[in-house]
Design an enzyme around this catalytic site. Structure first.
Site, PDB file in Angstrom:
ATOM      1  N   CYS A  85       0.852  -0.991   0.180  1.00  0.00           N
ATOM      2  CA  CYS A  85       0.263  -0.106  -0.051  1.00  0.00           C
ATOM      3  C   CYS A  85       1.128   1.000   0.366  1.00  0.00           C
ATOM      4  O   CYS A  85       1.461   1.415   1.272  1.00  0.00           O
ATOM      5  CB  CYS A  85      -0.769  -0.150   1.043  1.00  0.00           C
ATOM      6  SG  CYS A  85      -1.825   1.907   1.433  1.00  0.00           S
ATOM      7  N   ASN A  87       0.298   5.097  -0.656  1.00  0.00           N
ATOM      8  CA  ASN A  87       0.164   5.454   0.728  1.00  0.00           C
ATOM      9  C   ASN A  87       0.088   5.459   2.190  1.00  0.00           C
ATOM     10  O   ASN A  87       0.454   6.262   2.992  1.00  0.00           O
ATOM     11  CB  ASN A  87      -1.545   6.033   0.511  1.00  0.00           C
ATOM     12  CG  ASN A  87      -1.732   6.918  -1.150  1.00  0.00           C
ATOM     13  OD1 ASN A  87      -0.643   7.453  -1.570  1.00  0.00           O
ATOM     14  ND2 ASN A  87      -2.601   6.257  -1.736  1.00  0.00           N
ATOM     15  N   HIS A 168      -2.109  -5.414 -10.292  1.00  0.00           N
ATOM     16  CA  HIS A 168      -2.224  -3.524 -10.977  1.00  0.00           C
ATOM     17  C   HIS A 168      -3.628  -4.350 -12.880  1.00  0.00           C
ATOM     18  O   HIS A 168      -2.506  -4.597 -13.499  1.00  0.00           O
ATOM     19  CB  HIS A 168      -2.295  -2.497 -11.146  1.00  0.00           C
ATOM     20  CG  HIS A 168      -1.547  -1.872  -9.844  1.00  0.00           C
ATOM     21  ND1 HIS A 168      -2.288  -1.188  -8.822  1.00  0.00           N
ATOM     22  CD2 HIS A 168      -0.551  -2.513  -8.705  1.00  0.00           C
ATOM     23  CE1 HIS A 168      -2.560  -0.567  -7.272  1.00  0.00           C
ATOM     24  NE2 HIS A 168      -0.918  -1.913  -7.629  1.00  0.00           N
ATOM     25  N   GLU A 217     -10.062  -0.293  -5.913  1.00  0.00           N
ATOM     26  CA  GLU A 217      -9.096  -0.806  -5.305  1.00  0.00           C
ATOM     27  C   GLU A 217      -8.976  -2.355  -4.826  1.00  0.00           C
ATOM     28  O   GLU A 217     -10.705  -2.398  -3.927  1.00  0.00           O
ATOM     29  CB  GLU A 217      -8.532  -0.001  -4.201  1.00  0.00           C
ATOM     30  CG  GLU A 217      -7.756   1.064  -4.230  1.00  0.00           C
ATOM     31  CD  GLU A 217      -6.795   1.233  -2.294  1.00  0.00           C
ATOM     32  OE1 GLU A 217      -6.637   0.174  -1.962  1.00  0.00           O
ATOM     33  OE2 GLU A 217      -6.709   2.692  -2.705  1.00  0.00           O
ATOM     34  N   ARG A 218      -8.814  -3.153  -4.930  1.00  0.00           N
ATOM     35  CA  ARG A 218      -8.866  -4.537  -4.950  1.00  0.00           C
ATOM     36  C   ARG A 218      -9.425  -4.383  -2.561  1.00  0.00           C
ATOM     37  O   ARG A 218      -8.840  -4.114  -2.621  1.00  0.00           O
ATOM     38  CB  ARG A 218      -8.238  -5.188  -4.806  1.00  0.00           C
ATOM     39  CG  ARG A 218      -8.476  -7.002  -4.692  1.00  0.00           C
ATOM     40  CD  ARG A 218      -6.712  -7.815  -4.508  1.00  0.00           C
ATOM     41  NE  ARG A 218      -5.749  -7.331  -4.270  1.00  0.00           N
ATOM     42  CZ  ARG A 218      -3.974  -7.893  -3.825  1.00  0.00           C
ATOM     43  NH1 ARG A 218      -4.120  -9.257  -4.483  1.00  0.00           N
ATOM     44  NH2 ARG A 218      -3.418  -7.453  -3.382  1.00  0.00           N
ATOM     45  N   CYS A 226      -4.315   6.085  -4.694  1.00  0.00           N
ATOM     46  CA  CYS A 226      -4.141   4.624  -4.827  1.00  0.00           C
ATOM     47  C   CYS A 226      -2.505   5.151  -5.071  1.00  0.00           C
ATOM     48  O   CYS A 226      -2.163   5.069  -6.382  1.00  0.00           O
ATOM     49  CB  CYS A 226      -4.850   3.404  -5.858  1.00  0.00           C
ATOM     50  SG  CYS A 226      -3.874   2.357  -5.672  1.00  0.00           S
ATOM     51  N   GLY A 229      -1.398   1.971  -7.200  1.00  0.00           N
ATOM     52  CA  GLY A 229      -1.792   1.884  -8.576  1.00  0.00           C
ATOM     53  C   GLY A 229      -1.817   3.475  -9.524  1.00  0.00           C
ATOM     54  O   GLY A 229      -1.023   3.294 -10.570  1.00  0.00           O
TER      55      GLY A 229
END
Length: 287
Positions: A85, A87, A168, A217-218, A226, A229
């Site tokens: 992740c 962020n 992604h 987002e998954r 994201c 992403g």
């Protein structure tokens, strides 16, 4: 009878609420708190009506590897576990940097070790590691060209697939804001092509150094930003010849600076914000 309410009031666990461009997290330091926290707790805490509300629950744990300052465990709003992740990594890196007094921080994740740096302007730069573009590494269910994947839903078709520690699929469109991402995102996330599901991005290239991006987002749905992403979008755009190796990625919550280095690592730079601190009744953790 008189002591019961007071005794129960002490059964609380501390948390921080943080966000990176609006992609928000409940952060619990498991190095200090011992309460059991799993998928049910993540779902309960993430609920924006009856919990605290967040896209992901992040647990700071003791590192397994001696080279790391801390282990970052990520649970999505639906309780599933994520490998990476971006962020969130910036937020945890900021906390650890403030804790240690060091600007350089190394975080351990399921996706590997991430090196981060707290910059003089307050932003955080995170080396998200080497980009992976082979179908097995993403992973996809079968062998295919990840630069132009045979996948379509509604107005979206032929994405670029990438792993930034997590899978992604980036679709390039004329207007990312016009796509009904809430409708097509869930279908694509769960497509049989993705054995581990996937994060779904819709991107519009607005020049050699700027990309507009929205992400489903998954395990969390549409988020304000994201980080991984954004990294995937820049890599995908460069592989398609649409941008250089560095660009600003404009998300709903703001901008991230993304650079795909010549050594294959992708570096993401952006803010990490502490919103507030508090405590929550441990009864909520049961879900």
């Amino acid at each position: 009878m008189g002591r019961g309410p007071y005794k129960r009031a002490m059964q609380r666990i501390a948390f921080r609420k943080m966000h990176g461009l609006g992609n928000d997290f409940v952060v619990i330091d498991r190095r200090r708190e011992t309460a059991a926290i799993g998928a049910a707790a993540a779902r309960a805490l993430a609920d924006r009506h009856t919990g605290i509300g967040c896209d992901q629950l992040i647990l700071i744990e003791k590192p397994r590897q001696p080279a790391a300052h801390a282990f970052m465990r990520i649970l999505n709003a639906d309780g599933s576990e994520a490998e990476a992740c971006g962020n969130g990594a910036r937020c945890i890196a900021r906390l650890v940097a403030e804790e240690t007094g060091e600007r350089q921080v190394r975080l351990e994740t399921l996706a590997g070790l991430l090196d981060a740096e707290l910059l003089p302007d307050g932003r955080v730069a995170v080396d998200m590691g080497p980009v992976r573009t082979s179908w097995r590494e993403i992973p996809l269910a079968r062998d295919m060209d990840t630069l132009c994947v045979d996948l379509a839903a509604g107005p979206l078709a032929d994405p670029v697939c990438t792993s930034i520690g997590n899978p992604h699929a980036t679709f390039f469109v004329g207007d990312a804001d016009a796509v009904d991402l809430a409708a097509v995102g869930p279908r694509l996330e769960h497509d049989s092509l993705f054995p581990e599901r996937a994060n779904i991005g819709v991107a519009t290239v607005r020049g050699r150094r700027r990309i507009r991006l929205r992400v489903w987002e998954r395990g969390a749905g549409i988020t304000q930003a994201c980080g991984s992403g954004a990294c995937a979008a820049l890599v995908a755009a460069h592989r398609r010849g649409l941008t250089g190796r560095r660009a600003t990625v404009a998300l709903d919550g703001g901008d991230l600076d993304i650079r795909w280095r010549d050594d294959g690592h992708v570096v993401m730079t952006g803010p990490a914000t502490l919103a507030f601190e508090g405590s929550v009744d441990t009864a909520l953790l049961a879900g």
